[in-house]
Design a protein around this motif. Structure first.
Motif, PDB file in Angstrom:
ATOM      1  N   GLY A  61       0.835  -1.181   0.000  1.00 31.79           N
ATOM      2  CA  GLY A  61       0.000   0.000   0.000  1.00 31.79           C
ATOM      3  C   GLY A  61       0.875   1.239   0.000  1.00 31.79           C
ATOM      4  N   SER A  62       0.626   2.112   0.934  1.00 32.13           N
ATOM      5  CA  SER A  62       1.406   3.345   1.029  1.00 32.13           C
ATOM      6  C   SER A  62       2.457   3.284   2.128  1.00 32.13           C
ATOM      7  N   GLU A  63       2.669   2.083   2.705  1.00 37.38           N
ATOM      8  CA  GLU A  63       3.558   1.967   3.852  1.00 37.38           C
ATOM      9  C   GLU A  63       4.789   1.105   3.538  1.00 37.38           C
ATOM     10  N   ARG A  64       5.867   1.453   4.193  1.00 39.69           N
ATOM     11  CA  ARG A  64       7.094   0.671   4.095  1.00 39.69           C
ATOM     12  C   ARG A  64       7.133  -0.309   5.264  1.00 39.69           C
ATOM     13  N   ILE A  65       7.120  -1.610   4.966  1.00 45.48           N
ATOM     14  CA  ILE A  65       7.183  -2.638   5.993  1.00 45.48           C
ATOM     15  C   ILE A  65       8.626  -3.108   6.098  1.00 45.48           C
ATOM     16  N   ARG A  66       9.183  -3.050   7.305  1.00 43.12           N
ATOM     17  CA  ARG A  66      10.579  -3.371   7.512  1.00 43.12           C
ATOM     18  C   ARG A  66      10.756  -4.840   7.886  1.00 43.12           C
ATOM     19  N   ARG A  67      11.905  -5.357   7.539  1.00 40.27           N
ATOM     20  CA  ARG A  67      12.271  -6.723   7.920  1.00 40.27           C
ATOM     21  C   ARG A  67      12.116  -6.892   9.431  1.00 40.27           C
ATOM     22  N   GLY A  68      11.442  -7.984   9.829  1.00 39.27           N
ATOM     23  CA  GLY A  68      11.224  -8.264  11.239  1.00 39.27           C
ATOM     24  C   GLY A  68       9.887  -7.787  11.761  1.00 39.27           C
ATOM     25  N   GLU A  69       9.198  -6.914  11.015  1.00 38.44           N
ATOM     26  CA  GLU A  69       7.886  -6.445  11.451  1.00 38.44           C
ATOM     27  C   GLU A  69       6.814  -7.468  11.076  1.00 38.44           C
ATOM     28  N   GLU A  70       5.790  -7.519  11.893  1.00 40.71           N
ATOM     29  CA  GLU A  70       4.703  -8.473  11.665  1.00 40.71           C
ATOM     30  C   GLU A  70       3.534  -7.789  10.980  1.00 40.71           C
ATOM     31  N   VAL A  71       2.862  -8.536  10.117  1.00 36.25           N
ATOM     32  CA  VAL A  71       1.641  -8.046   9.490  1.00 36.25           C
ATOM     33  C   VAL A  71       0.503  -9.007   9.806  1.00 36.25           C
ATOM     34  N   VAL A  72      -0.671  -8.462  10.042  1.00 34.32           N
ATOM     35  CA  VAL A  72      -1.875  -9.254  10.289  1.00 34.32           C
ATOM     36  C   VAL A  72      -2.826  -8.990   9.138  1.00 34.32           C
ATOM     37  N   LEU A  73      -3.106 -10.023   8.370  1.00 31.42           N
ATOM     38  CA  LEU A  73      -3.982  -9.914   7.202  1.00 31.42           C
ATOM     39  C   LEU A  73      -5.416 -10.145   7.640  1.00 31.42           C
ATOM     40  N   MET A  74      -6.254  -9.132   7.524  1.00 33.43           N
ATOM     41  CA  MET A  74      -7.649  -9.257   7.917  1.00 33.43           C
ATOM     42  C   MET A  74      -8.445  -9.796   6.726  1.00 33.43           C
ATOM     43  N   LEU A  75      -8.485 -11.118   6.605  1.00 37.69           N
ATOM     44  CA  LEU A  75      -9.136 -11.750   5.463  1.00 37.69           C
ATOM     45  C   LEU A  75     -10.630 -11.460   5.433  1.00 37.69           C
ATOM     46  N   GLY A  76     -11.240 -11.385   6.620  1.00 39.24           N
ATOM     47  CA  GLY A  76     -12.657 -11.061   6.687  1.00 39.24           C
ATOM     48  C   GLY A  76     -12.953  -9.667   6.175  1.00 39.24           C
ATOM     49  N   ALA A  77     -12.000  -8.760   6.331  1.00 40.65           N
ATOM     50  CA  ALA A  77     -12.154  -7.405   5.797  1.00 40.65           C
ATOM     51  C   ALA A  77     -11.878  -7.375   4.302  1.00 40.65           C
ATOM     52  N   ALA A  78     -10.820  -8.073   3.868  1.00 40.59           N
ATOM     53  CA  ALA A  78     -10.463  -8.099   2.453  1.00 40.59           C
ATOM     54  C   ALA A  78     -11.590  -8.647   1.601  1.00 40.59           C
ATOM     55  N   ASP A  79     -12.317  -9.624   2.133  1.00 40.83           N
ATOM     56  CA  ASP A  79     -13.404 -10.244   1.366  1.00 40.83           C
ATOM     57  C   ASP A  79     -14.654  -9.382   1.301  1.00 40.83           C
ATOM     58  N   ARG A  80     -14.602  -8.205   1.925  1.00 40.91           N
ATOM     59  CA  ARG A  80     -15.698  -7.237   1.793  1.00 40.91           C
ATOM     60  C   ARG A  80     -15.167  -5.888   1.301  1.00 40.91           C
ATOM     61  N   ASP A  81     -14.058  -5.927   0.605  1.00 44.46           N
ATOM     62  CA  ASP A  81     -13.470  -4.709   0.068  1.00 44.46           C
ATOM     63  C   ASP A  81     -14.294  -4.255  -1.138  1.00 44.46           C
ATOM     64  N   PRO A  82     -14.904  -3.057  -1.081  1.00 42.38           N
ATOM     65  CA  PRO A  82     -15.750  -2.610  -2.196  1.00 42.38           C
ATOM     66  C   PRO A  82     -14.989  -2.357  -3.491  1.00 42.38           C
ATOM     67  N   GLU A  83     -13.657  -2.271  -3.409  1.00 38.10           N
ATOM     68  CA  GLU A  83     -12.888  -2.125  -4.646  1.00 38.10           C
ATOM     69  C   GLU A  83     -12.885  -3.415  -5.464  1.00 38.10           C
ATOM     70  N   VAL A  84     -13.247  -4.515  -4.825  1.00 34.95           N
ATOM     71  CA  VAL A  84     -13.262  -5.821  -5.507  1.00 34.95           C
ATOM     72  C   VAL A  84     -14.676  -6.387  -5.582  1.00 34.95           C
ATOM     73  N   PHE A  85     -15.470  -6.175  -4.535  1.00 31.75           N
ATOM     74  CA  PHE A  85     -16.800  -6.774  -4.448  1.00 31.75           C
ATOM     75  C   PHE A  85     -17.861  -5.674  -4.387  1.00 31.75           C
ATOM     76  N   ALA A  86     -18.638  -5.545  -5.457  1.00 33.55           N
ATOM     77  CA  ALA A  86     -19.751  -4.593  -5.441  1.00 33.55           C
ATOM     78  C   ALA A  86     -20.769  -5.034  -4.392  1.00 33.55           C
ATOM     79  N   ALA A  87     -21.399  -4.044  -3.720  1.00 24.75           N
ATOM     80  CA  ALA A  87     -22.330  -4.346  -2.627  1.00 24.75           C
ATOM     81  C   ALA A  87     -21.729  -5.438  -1.745  1.00 24.75           C
ATOM     82  N   PRO A  88     -20.591  -5.173  -1.114  1.00 26.99           N
ATOM     83  CA  PRO A  88     -19.790  -6.235  -0.489  1.00 26.99           C
ATOM     84  C   PRO A  88     -20.445  -6.947   0.675  1.00 26.99           C
ATOM     85  N   ASP A  89     -21.435  -6.338   1.322  1.00 25.02           N
ATOM     86  CA  ASP A  89     -22.057  -6.971   2.485  1.00 25.02           C
ATOM     87  C   ASP A  89     -23.279  -7.808   2.135  1.00 25.02           C
TER      88      ASP A  89
END
Length: 400
Positions: free
Chosen positions: A296-324
């Motif tokens: 995205g717009s962020e720089r992720i550094r080696r050693g930092e952890e990321v948490v992928l919110m799959l439940g949020a991604a699957d309702r992203d309106p940029e991919v799914f029209a009327a996502p809910d």
């Protein structure tokens, strides 16, 4: 959700275990995504990703983001080394072994068994004649017996397994409540010991036996990694699938005409796809950055952890029209309910098959549900599922 929690500091935008978030996390996901798709979470001390494109990027390969935190020097207990936590090249041998064992099973036989067990459990609902909890009386026992039949083993004692399974699920949120970690580690070790006993006595009729045969051709896979991986299969097949079925049933209770409409339009598979996208139990997955990356717009550094919110991604309106909303014409196969890449869920096909079997059995029996009390969700953030779903069961005549 893993991560290094700040014990007394709550994040101002997203408190995953807050009662309102447990009841309905999706509105919070939406606000968080609109605020910042790649967000530095105060309590987890990790980057939280809520956008579809960002989650797909991280899931796409293990060169920059991995599941094996030993790559960053962390000491990982033996009970946690499995197909889910190893990265390539170590990951390849155990995954190939498990895929070989999966291919040894007849898909038709597995499908027929899932349909029979779903029909039997559904028929039992018709004779209840009173309110019933669809979680304890339907989703949990169905998932347990379907999985154990697939594994080729006798189902273990229900309360004993329930205690261990719940401890493992709660430990997934140790980044939020560190006290959950140790009981989960102990529960994993105990279930792995059970699986090791199954391996010693397994015949070739079930998945455990097929895995034992495949292991003879895979000397690079240790017995511990095999047992831990099969423990993961057992746990996911019980816990994730029972929560998936429970979540799906909750939607059918809330939208009583949905199943009949899907069948009438010959879109039962499309309904399965949408229920996975909207109500899949796996809400989050953790990765560690092993090479500085731009997400995205962020720089992720080696050693930092990321948490992928799959439940949020699957309702992203940029991919799914009327996502809910349920859309039975939506393009299939793009949701992230089963992850992507090297660590995509091995049991995706079996989980989908079981959910379809449940829907088909409910429709064939002419069963409908009416709420008989409030549904209650477990206080877990990584794996979302119901504790209770009280309903009154209606047969064909009364439903019509």
């Amino acid at each position: 959700m893993t991560g290094t929690a700040a014990p007394t500091q709550r994040d101002p935008l997203y408190d995953p275990l807050a009662p309102d978030v447990i009841a309905d996390p999706y509105a919070v996901y939406r606000r968080l995504r609109e605020h910042r798709r790649v967000y530095r979470h105060t309590q987890l001390r990790a980057w939280v990703l809520t956008g579809y494109a960002e989650c797909r990027q991280v899931l796409g390969g293990t060169a920059a983001f991995g599941s094996d935190f030993r790559r960053m020097g962390e000491d990982i207990p033996d009970a946690q080394l499995s197909v889910q936590t190893l990265d390539p090249p170590d990951h390849g041998a155990i995954r190939h072994l498990l895929v070989s064992a999966l291919h040894a099973r007849s898909h038709t036989a597995v499908q027929d068994t899932a349909a029979r067990l779903a029909a039997d459990r559904t028929a039992g609902l018709l004779g209840v004649g009173r309110s019933v909890d669809l979680v304890s009386a339907f989703a949990r026992p169905l998932a347990l017996h379907t999985m154990c039949d697939f594994l080729g083993v006798t189902a273990p004692d229900g309360p004993w397994l329930e205690e261990l399974s719940n401890a493992i699920v709660r430990s997934m949120d140790a980044g939020l409540e560190p006290s959950r970690a140790e009981p989960g580690t102990k529960a994993k070790a105990e279930l792995s010991r059970l699986v090791s006993e199954w391996l010693e006595n397994a015949d070739e009729g079930g998945f455990i036996g097929a895995a034992r045969v495949a292991h003879a051709q895979a000397p690079d896979v240790s017995e511990a990694v095999l047992a831990n991986s099969l423990r993961g299969v057992l746990h996911a097949g019980y816990e994730s699938v029972s929560r998936l079925v429970g979540n799906a049933l909750a939607r059918l209770v809330a939208e009583p005409t949905l199943l009949a409409r899907a069948v009438a339009e010959d879109r039962l598979d499309a309904l399965v796809n949408e229920l996975l996208r909207l109500d899949g139990p796996v809400q989050a997955a953790a990765r560690v950055c092993v090479a500085d990356s731009e997400v995205g717009s962020e720089r992720i550094r080696r050693g930092e952890e990321v948490v992928l919110m799959l439940g949020a991604a699957d309702r992203d309106p940029e991919v799914f029209a009327a996502p809910d909303a349920v859309d039975l014409t939506r393009r299939k196969g793009i949701h992230l309910a089963f992850g992507r890449g090297a660590h995509a869920c091995l049991g995706a096909g079996l989980a989908s098959l079981q959910l379809r079997a449940v829907l088909a059995a409910l429709h064939a029996a002419g069963i409908g549900f009416e709420p008989a009390g409030p549904a209650e969700y477990e206080r877990t953030a990584t794996l979302r599922g119901l504790r209770t779903l009280p309903v009154t069961v209606r047969g064909t005549a009364s439903a019509r």
